[in-house]
Write a protein that holds these residues in place. Sequence first.
Motif, PDB file in Angstrom:
ATOM      1  N   LYS A  97       6.408   4.344   7.327  1.00  0.00           N
ATOM      2  CA  LYS A  97       4.726   4.702   7.067  1.00  0.00           C
ATOM      3  C   LYS A  97       4.104   4.391   8.508  1.00  0.00           C
ATOM      4  O   LYS A  97       4.388   3.603   9.333  1.00  0.00           O
ATOM      5  N   SER A 107      -2.083   7.948   5.440  1.00  0.00           N
ATOM      6  CA  SER A 107      -0.961   7.485   5.646  1.00  0.00           C
ATOM      7  C   SER A 107       0.407   8.199   5.528  1.00  0.00           C
ATOM      8  O   SER A 107       0.580   8.920   4.292  1.00  0.00           O
ATOM      9  N   TYR A 140       1.898  -6.599  13.667  1.00  0.00           N
ATOM     10  CA  TYR A 140      -0.227  -5.938  13.708  1.00  0.00           C
ATOM     11  C   TYR A 140      -0.257  -5.253  14.694  1.00  0.00           C
ATOM     12  O   TYR A 140       0.157  -5.660  15.359  1.00  0.00           O
ATOM     13  N   CYS A 181      -6.070  -5.512   7.061  1.00  0.00           N
ATOM     14  CA  CYS A 181      -5.583  -4.329   5.642  1.00  0.00           C
ATOM     15  C   CYS A 181      -4.626  -3.665   6.061  1.00  0.00           C
ATOM     16  O   CYS A 181      -3.871  -4.000   7.234  1.00  0.00           O
ATOM     17  N   THR A 182      -3.870  -3.223   4.982  1.00  0.00           N
ATOM     18  CA  THR A 182      -2.358  -2.501   5.249  1.00  0.00           C
ATOM     19  C   THR A 182      -2.752  -0.951   5.536  1.00  0.00           C
ATOM     20  O   THR A 182      -3.814  -0.860   5.931  1.00  0.00           O
ATOM     21  N   PRO A 183      -1.660  -0.554   5.222  1.00  0.00           N
ATOM     22  CA  PRO A 183      -2.062   1.268   5.974  1.00  0.00           C
ATOM     23  C   PRO A 183      -2.729   2.101   5.159  1.00  0.00           C
ATOM     24  O   PRO A 183      -3.219   3.005   5.478  1.00  0.00           O
ATOM     25  N   ASP A 184      -2.122   2.096   3.782  1.00  0.00           N
ATOM     26  CA  ASP A 184      -3.199   2.298   2.879  1.00  0.00           C
ATOM     27  C   ASP A 184      -4.276   2.377   2.823  1.00  0.00           C
ATOM     28  O   ASP A 184      -5.577   3.561   2.420  1.00  0.00           O
ATOM     29  N   VAL A 191      -4.642  -4.184  11.655  1.00  0.00           N
ATOM     30  CA  VAL A 191      -3.139  -3.318  10.359  1.00  0.00           C
ATOM     31  C   VAL A 191      -2.272  -4.013  10.090  1.00  0.00           C
ATOM     32  O   VAL A 191      -1.378  -3.991  10.905  1.00  0.00           O
ATOM     33  N   LYS A 192      -1.631  -4.325   9.325  1.00  0.00           N
ATOM     34  CA  LYS A 192      -0.344  -5.569   8.877  1.00  0.00           C
ATOM     35  C   LYS A 192       0.583  -4.375   8.456  1.00  0.00           C
ATOM     36  O   LYS A 192       0.951  -3.369   7.088  1.00  0.00           O
ATOM     37  N   PHE A 193       1.650  -4.443   8.696  1.00  0.00           N
ATOM     38  CA  PHE A 193       2.956  -3.737   8.619  1.00  0.00           C
ATOM     39  C   PHE A 193       3.719  -4.316   7.822  1.00  0.00           C
ATOM     40  O   PHE A 193       3.845  -5.427   8.900  1.00  0.00           O
TER      41      PHE A 193
END
Length: 338
Positions: A2, A14, A33, A312-315, A336-338
């Motif tokens: 992603k 995304s 992050y 936040c998430t990628p989405d 952004v957390k992966f």
Amino acid sequence: MKAIKIIKEGLVQSVELPRPDLRVGHVLLKIDYVGFCGSDLNTFRGLNPLVRLPIIPGHEIAGTVVEIGADVAPEIQMGMRVTVNPYSNCGRCAACKNNKPNACQFNETMGVQRDGAMAAYIAVPYEKVIPGDGLSAKELALVEPMSVGFHAVDRASVTDNDVVLVLGCGMIGIGAIIRAVRRGASVIAADVSESKLALARRLGAKFSINTAAEDLKQRLDELTNFMGADVVIEAVGRQETYLAAIDAVTFTGRVVFIGYAKEPIPFDTQFFVKKELDIMGSRNALPKDFEAVMDYLKSGTCPVDQLITAVCTPDGAHAALNAWVKDPGSVFRILVKF
């Protein structure tokens, strides 16, 4: 894997991409992050003249080493938590020859002129990897933006005898405040956000000026007995703050510009001469600035949670940037957390 792409003005998606190949001299990082910075916001708003769209944004990086290529220095170890120096340099231009690779004429910063780190994995030259030395992933994601502010203070050669005015208390301005305070300077923070000014005071600013409610020059005259600031650091990038910096600095003072102004600015240049000013630009950061930030973070005195407005998430990246556009004064950093 992603990844996040800014496709065009106002559109973030995304996407799924292949995991990067590992070349000789490179390491593969699993991204923990990545911070959205002001340049990413301007890319999203269509106001970044340096960017090449579409692009994967992100250069404020916290990752973990998961694969090591051939010919990598032995100090880079599997499982090591790291950040990354996101700037490139040619080694041949005048800046590089003057040992200032941060200002390389042909620099390509991750997330601006080339794809950045907002992906599940990235491969980078091992020389750009900076071991985390016990810092948390969230702390490591704050190192690069703080280092830009640290670098500006170094450019101005700030000492404990200086009164330093910092215009703009976003993440980069906060970095400048921290560095100037640690050098013993008397720091005055200026911004339109009372919450940002409160944090600046917590981090050591002696005084603050809310320019939405107070006249900057009048208040500065009160605080400095009409002398002005020895050093003014502009960390906003607007016409009014560029002009205010020249007005606010004392005779024979130093002005450092970090922010990119979006339009030509008409200066009354008589004050350059009358005040015999040192006027400097400050671009990116040097390895020593990264080291200084990491030393500060190791002290345990940084209110990390207050510097991170949201995760936040990628989405959720599109919604996070939309919210930032609507209320820019309320945001320090979005991770952004992966």
